[in-house]
Write a protein that holds these residues in place. Structure first.
Motif, mmCIF file in Angstrom:
data_model
loop_
_atom_site.group_PDB
_atom_site.id
_atom_site.type_symbol
_atom_site.label_atom_id
_atom_site.label_comp_id
_atom_site.label_asym_id
_atom_site.label_seq_id
_atom_site.Cartn_x
_atom_site.Cartn_y
_atom_site.Cartn_z
ATOM 1 N N GLU A 1 0.924 -1.109 0.083
ATOM 2 C CA GLU A 1 0.064 0.049 -0.116
ATOM 3 C C GLU A 1 0.881 1.121 0.005
ATOM 4 N N ALA A 2 1.798 1.308 0.859
ATOM 5 C CA ALA A 2 2.722 2.335 0.949
ATOM 6 C C ALA A 2 3.338 2.719 -0.365
ATOM 7 N N ILE A 3 4.085 1.640 -1.002
ATOM 8 C CA ILE A 3 4.612 1.777 -2.154
ATOM 9 C C ILE A 3 3.724 2.081 -3.347
ATOM 10 N N ALA A 4 2.673 1.553 -3.507
ATOM 11 C CA ALA A 4 1.571 2.086 -4.373
ATOM 12 C C ALA A 4 1.211 3.422 -4.426
ATOM 13 N N LYS A 5 1.112 3.753 -3.203
ATOM 14 C CA LYS A 5 0.849 5.230 -3.104
ATOM 15 C C LYS A 5 1.904 6.159 -3.625
ATOM 16 N N GLY A 6 3.116 5.555 -3.272
ATOM 17 C CA GLY A 6 4.253 6.654 -3.689
ATOM 18 C C GLY A 6 4.420 6.489 -4.890
ATOM 19 N N VAL A 7 4.226 5.360 -5.702
ATOM 20 C CA VAL A 7 4.196 5.365 -7.035
ATOM 21 C C VAL A 7 3.074 6.332 -7.915
ATOM 22 N N GLY A 8 1.967 6.080 -7.158
ATOM 23 C CA GLY A 8 0.815 6.964 -7.622
ATOM 24 C C GLY A 8 1.146 8.734 -7.495
ATOM 25 N N GLU A 9 1.650 8.970 -6.268
ATOM 26 C CA GLU A 9 2.089 10.346 -6.282
ATOM 27 C C GLU A 9 3.071 10.794 -7.226
ATOM 28 N N GLU A 10 4.204 9.939 -7.471
ATOM 29 C CA GLU A 10 5.135 10.198 -8.212
ATOM 30 C C GLU A 10 4.724 10.409 -9.785
#
Length: 248
Positions: free
Chosen positions: A45-54
């Protein structure tokens, strides 16, 4: 952009620009005496959110229960049967495909999900074709395992060597420590740790891996390491998502 914090009109506007979506998927299972039960879902979840923001991509709701039947000998583990998980993924993708999404990038945090996910994708393609929904032939799904990113694997080996192990690892524990520093656990870890055994049923697994770890030493994890793993995974998976999106 998080799907569950969006309105239907915002999703409709997003689909005019992109038909891709990132789907975090993990598991709710034991991770040894000091690893959080939600580790696999937390990391994904954390990494997916980070990718989405990036890269300004839509991120779907986290699927936080996966295929973990072999861990059910430990209290707190929740698992789907493979057949149930296949139906769940098929229903998720079908609903979103009907809305116009065509590229599904599953950021996965649990190795035990991989085989079932690939089977689910095959069933989903056939199901969508049978329904003959618009653009069904354009629907594509991909598994992206954050822990198998080349840069993540390299750093884990540099920091931990053979003590990285394969479950309840210091790398995944480090990411949870970075995301939830208030939930860092301390505890005694036995010097002897099970490793190298084949995985069968839950009873056999607990017999061979008594404290739940598989060759790992999570005591080596730190939140600072977790930030490093997070940054590497976000960078590599952002590039991977864009390649997948533009592949046609």
């Amino acid at each position: 952009m998080l799907l569950h914090l969006s309105t239907w009109t915002e999703v409709e506007a997003y689909l005019e620009k992109s038909t891709g979506i990132i789907m975090p998927i993990g598991s709710t299972e034991q991770h040894g005496p000091t690893g959080l039960i939600g580790t696999d879902a937390i990391c994904a979840e954390a990494i997916a959110k980070g990718v989405g923001e990036e890269i300004n991509a839509m991120v779907g709701p986290t699927i936080n229960v996966g295929m973990a039947l072999h861990h059910t000998g430990f209290p707190g583990t929740i698992s789907l049967r493979p057949s149930t998980m296949i139906l769940l993924i098929k229903d998720y993708v079908t609903c979103l495909a009907k809305a116009g999404f065509t590229k599904f990038f599953f950021i996965n945090g649990h190795g035990g999900n991989i085989a079932t996910m690939k089977a689910a994708f095959a069933e989903t393609y056939a199901h969508l074709a049978d329904l003959n929904i618009r653009n069904h032939e354009q629907v594509k799904c991909q598994v992206a395992n954050w822990f198998m990113c080349g840069s993540v694997y390299k750093l884990a080996k540099e920091l931990y060597g053979e003590q990285e192990g394969s479950h309840g690892t210091p790398s995944e524990v480090a990411v949870t420590q970075f995301v939830y520093p208030e939930a860092i656990k301390q505890g005694q870890l036995a010097e002897e740790v099970g490793k190298g055994h084949s995985i069968y049923g839950a009873i056999d697994f607990r017999k061979r891996y008594p404290d739940g770890r598989m060759g790992s030493n999570p005591a080596l994890a730190t939140p600072e390491h977790g930030k490093q793993f997070y940054d590497l995974a976000v960078k590599e998976l952002s590039n991977g998502y864009l390649e997948f999106l533009n592949a046609g």
